[in-house]
Design a protein around this motif. Structure first.
Motif, short mmCIF file in Angstrom:
data_model
loop_
_atom_site.label_atom_id
_atom_site.label_comp_id
_atom_site.label_asym_id
_atom_site.label_seq_id
_atom_site.Cartn_x
_atom_site.Cartn_y
_atom_site.Cartn_z
N SER A 32 0.81 -1.22 0.00
CA SER A 32 0.00 0.00 0.00
C SER A 32 0.84 1.27 0.00
O SER A 32 0.32 2.37 -0.23
N LYS A 33 2.16 1.16 0.26
CA LYS A 33 3.03 2.33 0.30
C LYS A 33 3.69 2.62 -1.05
O LYS A 33 4.49 3.56 -1.16
N LEU A 34 3.35 1.85 -2.06
CA LEU A 34 3.98 2.00 -3.37
C LEU A 34 3.71 3.39 -3.95
O LEU A 34 2.57 3.84 -4.00
N ARG A 35 4.80 4.05 -4.39
CA ARG A 35 4.67 5.40 -4.95
C ARG A 35 5.06 5.46 -6.43
O ARG A 35 4.42 6.18 -7.20
N HIS A 36 6.10 4.74 -6.82
CA HIS A 36 6.55 4.74 -8.21
C HIS A 36 6.54 3.31 -8.74
O HIS A 36 7.13 2.42 -8.14
N LEU A 37 5.89 3.10 -9.88
CA LEU A 37 5.81 1.77 -10.48
C LEU A 37 6.04 1.88 -11.97
O LEU A 37 5.37 2.65 -12.66
N ASP A 38 6.99 1.10 -12.49
CA ASP A 38 7.31 1.09 -13.92
C ASP A 38 6.96 -0.27 -14.50
O ASP A 38 7.57 -1.28 -14.15
N LEU A 39 5.96 -0.29 -15.38
CA LEU A 39 5.51 -1.51 -16.04
C LEU A 39 5.68 -1.42 -17.55
O LEU A 39 5.03 -2.14 -18.29
N ALA A 40 6.54 -0.54 -18.00
CA ALA A 40 6.72 -0.34 -19.44
C ALA A 40 7.10 -1.65 -20.13
O ALA A 40 7.90 -2.43 -19.63
N SER A 41 6.48 -1.87 -21.28
CA SER A 41 6.73 -3.06 -22.11
C SER A 41 6.28 -4.36 -21.47
O SER A 41 6.65 -5.44 -21.96
N CYS A 42 5.51 -4.30 -20.40
CA CYS A 42 4.89 -5.50 -19.83
C CYS A 42 3.56 -5.68 -20.56
O CYS A 42 2.49 -5.26 -20.08
N THR A 43 3.63 -6.28 -21.72
CA THR A 43 2.52 -6.22 -22.67
C THR A 43 1.31 -7.06 -22.27
O THR A 43 0.26 -6.97 -22.93
N SER A 44 1.41 -7.88 -21.23
CA SER A 44 0.25 -8.65 -20.77
C SER A 44 -0.61 -7.86 -19.80
O SER A 44 -1.69 -8.33 -19.40
N ILE A 45 -0.15 -6.70 -19.40
CA ILE A 45 -0.90 -5.86 -18.47
C ILE A 45 -2.17 -5.35 -19.14
O ILE A 45 -2.15 -4.88 -20.28
N THR A 46 -3.29 -5.41 -18.42
CA THR A 46 -4.58 -4.95 -18.94
C THR A 46 -5.23 -3.98 -17.97
O THR A 46 -4.64 -3.58 -16.96
N ASN A 47 -6.46 -3.63 -18.25
CA ASN A 47 -7.22 -2.74 -17.36
C ASN A 47 -7.35 -3.29 -15.95
O ASN A 47 -7.49 -2.53 -14.99
N LEU A 48 -7.31 -4.62 -15.81
CA LEU A 48 -7.44 -5.23 -14.48
C LEU A 48 -6.32 -4.79 -13.56
O LEU A 48 -6.53 -4.61 -12.35
N SER A 49 -5.13 -4.62 -14.11
CA SER A 49 -4.01 -4.15 -13.29
C SER A 49 -4.25 -2.75 -12.77
O SER A 49 -3.99 -2.45 -11.60
N LEU A 50 -4.74 -1.87 -13.62
CA LEU A 50 -4.98 -0.49 -13.20
C LEU A 50 -6.08 -0.42 -12.16
O LEU A 50 -6.01 0.38 -11.22
N LYS A 51 -7.08 -1.27 -12.30
CA LYS A 51 -8.15 -1.32 -11.30
C LYS A 51 -7.59 -1.78 -9.95
O LYS A 51 -7.93 -1.22 -8.90
N ALA A 52 -6.72 -2.79 -9.97
CA ALA A 52 -6.14 -3.30 -8.73
C ALA A 52 -5.27 -2.23 -8.07
O ALA A 52 -5.35 -2.03 -6.84
N LEU A 53 -4.44 -1.55 -8.84
CA LEU A 53 -3.58 -0.50 -8.28
C LEU A 53 -4.41 0.62 -7.67
O LEU A 53 -4.07 1.16 -6.62
N SER A 54 -5.51 0.94 -8.32
CA SER A 54 -6.39 1.98 -7.82
C SER A 54 -6.96 1.62 -6.45
O SER A 54 -7.10 2.47 -5.57
N GLU A 55 -7.24 0.35 -6.25
CA GLU A 55 -7.87 -0.10 -5.01
C GLU A 55 -6.87 -0.27 -3.87
O GLU A 55 -7.23 -0.06 -2.71
N GLY A 56 -5.63 -0.64 -4.20
CA GLY A 56 -4.69 -0.97 -3.12
C GLY A 56 -3.49 -0.07 -2.98
O GLY A 56 -2.76 -0.18 -1.99
N CYS A 57 -3.25 0.82 -3.92
CA CYS A 57 -2.05 1.67 -3.88
C CYS A 57 -2.43 3.15 -4.02
O CYS A 57 -2.12 3.80 -5.03
N PRO A 58 -3.11 3.70 -3.04
CA PRO A 58 -3.63 5.07 -3.15
C PRO A 58 -2.56 6.14 -3.15
O PRO A 58 -2.83 7.29 -3.52
N LEU A 59 -1.31 5.80 -2.74
CA LEU A 59 -0.23 6.78 -2.67
C LEU A 59 0.54 6.87 -3.99
O LEU A 59 1.50 7.65 -4.08
N LEU A 60 0.12 6.12 -4.99
CA LEU A 60 0.86 6.08 -6.26
C LEU A 60 1.01 7.47 -6.86
O LEU A 60 0.02 8.19 -7.05
N GLU A 61 2.26 7.85 -7.15
CA GLU A 61 2.56 9.16 -7.72
C GLU A 61 3.06 9.08 -9.16
O GLU A 61 2.83 10.00 -9.94
#
Length: 422
Positions: A129-158
């Motif tokens: 939950s303390k995650l602030r910076h996340l780099d997923l560039a070129s992780c081509t299997s990432i979908t909208n589900l990942s963004l939904k999960a980050l939204s729910e569990g990583c509110p400090l994301l900058e």
């Protein structure tokens, strides 16, 4: 085998706390070497407090999931920053173990870790939950589900980089920004499914946004970017290179709403004109870097406005701006940025530029590099005269009278006629 150095003078004279402090300044390789010196140093070198920041890029070919799992068990709650950039052998299972053990992680780089899927973001959401910076560039299997999960569990994301994650759509962006309203940097380069509606969500929910990269998001138009400008007044860096649908309306919106803008990259945006850049320059006085390559409609008028209103300009690309002449460079060389700020100027394929432009740039004492590929009227003599005033400058140019072959499909190409770097 450990050597019998536990009773060495350094171990007797220095308290363990001081040795531990010294070890905290060592890199990964040196720590591993120190761990092999003796049992005492093994304990100190592998203490979790020394492993708060780890970059495994230099070992990327050898890194497998079990290595990440072992690191996470060793470091536990001490680890704050981890880079696995390019570690192709690391997958979801290893990162689930990592997330469970390293719940204080703040910066995580998974750029190019192509094995990971939405399951990794689900794990991060659940445990980090303390995650602030996340780099997923070129992780081509990432979908909208990942963004939904980050939204729910990583509110400090900058800061989030999902460049080239081309399965992401407006639905994913909508979910992300609703839970991560503190985003300051968002990199969406190559997310080809994104449309204006995605930008409207960003503009409505991310007032702290400072950096936005939309390079080659081909469906973006004025409507989406104008919403960004109106909602993100703190914007300092915008890359819209390759967004060929945008017009001067964007430059007007930036000028009216984003006075702190420092970096603007709009290469290959051929609909932009002097009118838009005039408004921009007159309102955005903090501009430092501009990439205007293939903005084919701009003329010396744009350079005149930049020279008057943008005293902090350091890097300017005008490659393939074929209407630029010596007069525009003269104004730039006499402008407020010339003497102490301007470091790089790119003039590739500017056919009207002559040695006179080089004379105008002699007063730019901070100039480090100039690009002159395919500037047919530039001569060796002109470059040598420039270097008498700026001896450390790097000049990239072509010489030798060889007729280039015809272009293929009407596209511009660079042809080597004895390329030299002076």
């Amino acid at each position: 085998m450990f050597s019998n150095n536990d009773e060495a003078v350094i171990n007797k004279k220095l308290p363990k706390e001081l040795l531990l402090r010294i070890f905290s300044f060592l890199d990964v390789v040196t720590l591993c070497r120190c761990a092999q010196v003796s049992r005492a140093w093994n304990v100190l070198a592998l203490d979790g407090s020394n492993w708060q920041r780890i970059d495994l890029f230099d070992f990327q070919r050898d890194i497998e999931g079990r290595v990440v799992e072992n690191i996470s068990k060793r470091c536990g709650g001490f680890l704050r920053k981890l880079s696995l950039r390019g570690c192709l052998g690391v997958g979801d299972n290893a990162l689930r173990t990592f997330a469970q053990n390293c719940r204080n992680i703040e910066v995580l780089n998974l750029n190019g870790c192509t094995k990971i899927t939405d399951a990794t973001c689900t794990s991060l959401s659940k445990f980090c939950s303390k995650l602030r910076h996340l780099d997923l560039a070129s992780c081509t299997s990432i979908t909208n589900l990942s963004l939904k999960a980050l939204s729910e569990g990583c509110p400090l994301l900058e800061q989030l980089n999902i460049s080239w994650c081309d399965q992401v759509t407006k639905d994913g962006i909508q979910a992300l920004v609703r839970g991560c309203g503190g985003l300051r940097a968002l990199f969406l380069k190559g997310c080809t499914q994104l449309e204006d509606e995605a930008l409207k969500y960003i503009g409505a929910h991310c007032p702290e946004l400072v950096t936005l990269n939309l390079q080659t998001c081909l469906q973006i138009t004025d409507d989406g970017l104008i919403t960004i400008c109106r909602g993100c007044h703190k914007l300092q860096s915008l890359c819209a290179s390759g967004c060929s649908n945008i017009t001067d309306a964007i430059l007007n919106a930036l000028g009216q709403n984003c006075p702190r803008l420092r970096i603007l990259e709009v290469a290959r945006c051929s609909q932009l004109t002097d009118v838009g850049f005039t408004t921009l320059a007159r309102n955005c006085h903090e501009l430092e870097k501009m990439d205007l390559e293939e903005c084919v409609q701009i003329t010396d008028s744009t350079l005149i406005q930049l020279s008057i209103h943008c005293p902090r300009l350091q890097v300017l690309s005008l490659s393939h701006c074929e209407l630029i002449t010596d007069d525009g460079i003269r104004h730039l060389g006499n402008g407020a940025c010339a003497h102490d700020r301007l470091e790089v100027i790119e003039l590739d394929n500017c056919p009207l530029i002559t040695d006179a432009s080089l004379e105008h740039l002699k007063s730019c004492h901070s100039l480090e590099r100039i690009e002159l590929y395919d500037c047919q009227q530039i001569t060796r003599a002109g470059i040598k005269r420039l270097r008498t005033h700026l001896p450390n400058i790097k000049v990239h140019a072509y010489f030798a009278p060889v007729t280039p072959p015809p272009s293929v499909g009407g596209s511009r190409q660079r042809f080597c006629r004895c390329c030299i770097i002076l």
